[in-house]
Design a protein around this motif. Structure first.
Motif, PDB file in Angstrom:
ATOM      1  N   CYS A  57      21.103   9.018  -6.625  1.00 39.80           N
ATOM      2  CA  CYS A  57      20.306   9.358  -5.442  1.00 39.80           C
ATOM      3  C   CYS A  57      19.384  10.549  -5.755  1.00 39.80           C
ATOM      4  N   PRO A  58      18.076  10.404  -5.539  1.00 46.58           N
ATOM      5  CA  PRO A  58      17.145  11.491  -5.867  1.00 46.58           C
ATOM      6  C   PRO A  58      17.086  12.582  -4.794  1.00 46.58           C
ATOM      7  N   THR A  59      17.826  12.431  -3.724  1.00 48.96           N
ATOM      8  CA  THR A  59      17.817  13.417  -2.638  1.00 48.96           C
ATOM      9  C   THR A  59      19.269  13.861  -2.399  1.00 48.96           C
ATOM     10  N   ALA A  61      21.072  13.037  -0.067  1.00 51.51           N
ATOM     11  CA  ALA A  61      21.628  12.126   0.952  1.00 51.51           C
ATOM     12  C   ALA A  61      23.043  11.655   0.640  1.00 51.51           C
ATOM     13  N   LEU A  62      23.404  11.614  -0.636  1.00 60.87           N
ATOM     14  CA  LEU A  62      24.746  11.156  -1.004  1.00 60.87           C
ATOM     15  C   LEU A  62      25.535  12.291  -1.640  1.00 60.87           C
ATOM     16  N   PHE A  71      27.273   9.902   3.385  1.00 60.58           N
ATOM     17  CA  PHE A  71      25.849   9.565   3.489  1.00 60.58           C
ATOM     18  C   PHE A  71      25.218  10.374   4.606  1.00 60.58           C
ATOM     19  N   CYS A  76      17.755  10.746   3.587  1.00 59.22           N
ATOM     20  CA  CYS A  76      17.550   9.500   2.824  1.00 59.22           C
ATOM     21  C   CYS A  76      16.094   9.078   2.897  1.00 59.22           C
ATOM     22  N   THR A  77      15.530   8.729   1.739  1.00 61.14           N
ATOM     23  CA  THR A  77      14.139   8.260   1.702  1.00 61.14           C
ATOM     24  C   THR A  77      14.067   6.731   1.591  1.00 61.14           C
ATOM     25  N   GLN A  78      15.207   6.091   1.698  1.00 63.40           N
ATOM     26  CA  GLN A  78      15.302   4.627   1.641  1.00 63.40           C
ATOM     27  C   GLN A  78      14.704   4.053   0.362  1.00 63.40           C
ATOM     28  N   CYS A  79      14.987   4.746  -0.757  1.00 61.27           N
ATOM     29  CA  CYS A  79      14.455   4.285  -2.049  1.00 61.27           C
ATOM     30  C   CYS A  79      15.289   3.152  -2.632  1.00 61.27           C
ATOM     31  N   ASP A  80      16.526   2.979  -2.146  1.00 61.41           N
ATOM     32  CA  ASP A  80      17.436   1.909  -2.577  1.00 61.41           C
ATOM     33  C   ASP A  80      17.999   2.098  -3.988  1.00 61.41           C
ATOM     34  N   ALA A  81      17.817   3.287  -4.579  1.00 66.23           N
ATOM     35  CA  ALA A  81      18.374   3.516  -5.926  1.00 66.23           C
ATOM     36  C   ALA A  81      19.897   3.377  -5.916  1.00 66.23           C
ATOM     37  N   CYS A  82      20.536   3.759  -4.812  1.00 68.04           N
ATOM     38  CA  CYS A  82      22.012   3.663  -4.737  1.00 68.04           C
ATOM     39  C   CYS A  82      22.451   2.204  -4.753  1.00 68.04           C
ATOM     40  N   MET A  93      25.457   3.372   2.416  1.00 67.90           N
ATOM     41  CA  MET A  93      24.720   3.733   3.640  1.00 67.90           C
ATOM     42  C   MET A  93      25.250   3.017   4.879  1.00 67.90           C
TER      43      MET A  93
HETATM   44  S1  SF4 Z   1      18.383   4.844  -0.392  1.00 71.10           S
HETATM   45 FE1  SF4 Z   1      20.275   5.541  -1.390  1.00 71.10          FE
HETATM   46  S2  SF4 Z   1      19.552   6.505  -3.308  1.00 71.10           S
HETATM   47 FE2  SF4 Z   1      17.752   6.344  -1.982  1.00 71.10          FE
HETATM   48  S3  SF4 Z   1      17.659   8.323  -0.879  1.00 71.10           S
HETATM   49 FE3  SF4 Z   1      18.840   6.921   0.419  1.00 71.10          FE
HETATM   50  S4  SF4 Z   1      20.974   7.266  -0.129  1.00 71.10           S
HETATM   51 FE4  SF4 Z   1      19.723   8.134  -1.765  1.00 71.10          FE
END
Ligand code: SF4
Ligand code: SF4
Length: 288
Positions: A57-59, A61-62, A71, A76-82, A93
């Motif tokens: 996670c780049p933020t 948020a996790l 979470f 969360c920027t909703q990047c979906d990397a997780c 999430m």
């Molecule tokens: S979508 Fe997942 S990886 Fe991306 S910012 Fe939100 S919690 Fe972190």
């Protein structure tokens, strides 16, 4: 009484493609199929708090708290990397909802709603929650007019349906394939239960929609379409049948190399089903 919690991947307060009218939709986490062509693969697994997604996670948020993944939606920027990092197709999430929280959301949105649909993942894995929720809706003066629908892959036994159907107004059921080997390849499971569910739900007068996913070379074959027609004609030629068309959106892994189903080919399949005697075949909602 100990009321169950539901692990919710997403709560949509308004949808017009998940059953009749305007519906609040609960997408519950976890599925008993493992479809390689799933367009929401991160709804399949149940999080086991392994923590592997946290460093992805780049933020902030996790994070891990007390051995559990935590979470924070605000960052969360909703990047979906997780989702990409998770090895079991789960999501960090999700949120656990109490029955009262879902009822509160329904009350807040009730003036704009026809009903609620419980979807997934596979909704019926959370049968205890669904039964309690639908019973509570029907017992509530403000909410009782809302219809209660289930969207299911059909992998629920007869006993489960006999518990669910008395409090359920309608069901959208998927049949993924008729050939046993094809169904196994497309879902990781046999289709006996799904086919039995179609008959059980139809016999109860609650089969709102039978859904069939067309995948080129796999389920758009003459044998598959004829088997679909045979099943529907044995129930009611006017049974509503929704054709879905395989696309790549959201799909992970080797299924990304499968051919996508074109509109022309989908319309040809619908025409073939009509020629075989089906009177209520509906195209994918995105094309209507
Ligand atoms: S979508 Fe997942 S990886 Fe991306 S910012 Fe939100 S919690 Fe972190
Ligand atoms: S979402 Fe997946 S990777 Fe993240 S903690 Fe849960 S199981 Fe592990």
């Amino acid at each position: 009484m100990n009321l169950p919690l539901a692990t919710v991947n997403k709560l949509l307060t308004w949808s017009c493609v998940d059953g009749p009218g305007n519906r609040l939709v609960l997408f519950l986490q976890g599925c008993n199929f493992a479809c390689p062509g799933c367009h929401n693969p991160y709804t399949i697994g149940q999080c086991n708090d392994c923590g592997l997604c946290v460093p992805a996670c780049p933020t902030p948020a996790l994070s891990m708290r007390g051995g559990r993944v935590h979470f924070d939606p605000a960052t969360c920027t909703q990047c979906d990397a997780c989702l990409t990092a998770c090895p079991i197709s789960a999501s960090p999430m999700t949120r656990d909802y109490t029955l009262d929280e879902v009822l509160d959301s329904l009350r807040e949105n009730a003036p704009f709603l026809t009903g609620i649909t419980v979807s997934g993942g596979e909704a019926t894995l959370h049968l205890k929650f669904i039964l309690a929720l639908f019973a509570a809706i029907k017992a509530d003066r403000q909410l009782a007019r809302l219809t209660c629908f289930i969207d299911s892959n059909g992998h629920l036994g007869e006993k489960g349906w006999q518990r669910a159907l008395p409090v359920t107004d309608g069901v959208m059921l998927d049949v993924k394939a008729f050939g046993a080997g094809t169904h196994q390849a497309l879902t990781g499971r046999g289709n006996d239960k799904s086919l039995a569910s179609v008959r059980t739900v139809h016999a109860a007068g609650k089969l709102y929609e039978l859904r069939f996913l067309l995948v080129p070379g796999k389920t758009d074959t003459p044998a598959e379409l004829e088997a679909l027609a045979d099943l529907v004609l044995s129930l009611d030629p006017g049974q509503r049948v929704r054709l879905n068309a395989f696309q790549h959106h959201g799909v992970k892994g080797p299924a990304r190399d499968w051919e996508r189903m074109t509109r022309t080919a989908t319309e040809a399949a619908a025409a073939r089903l009509a020629a075989l005697g089906l009177g209520n075949v509906v195209l994918p909602s995105v094309w209507l």
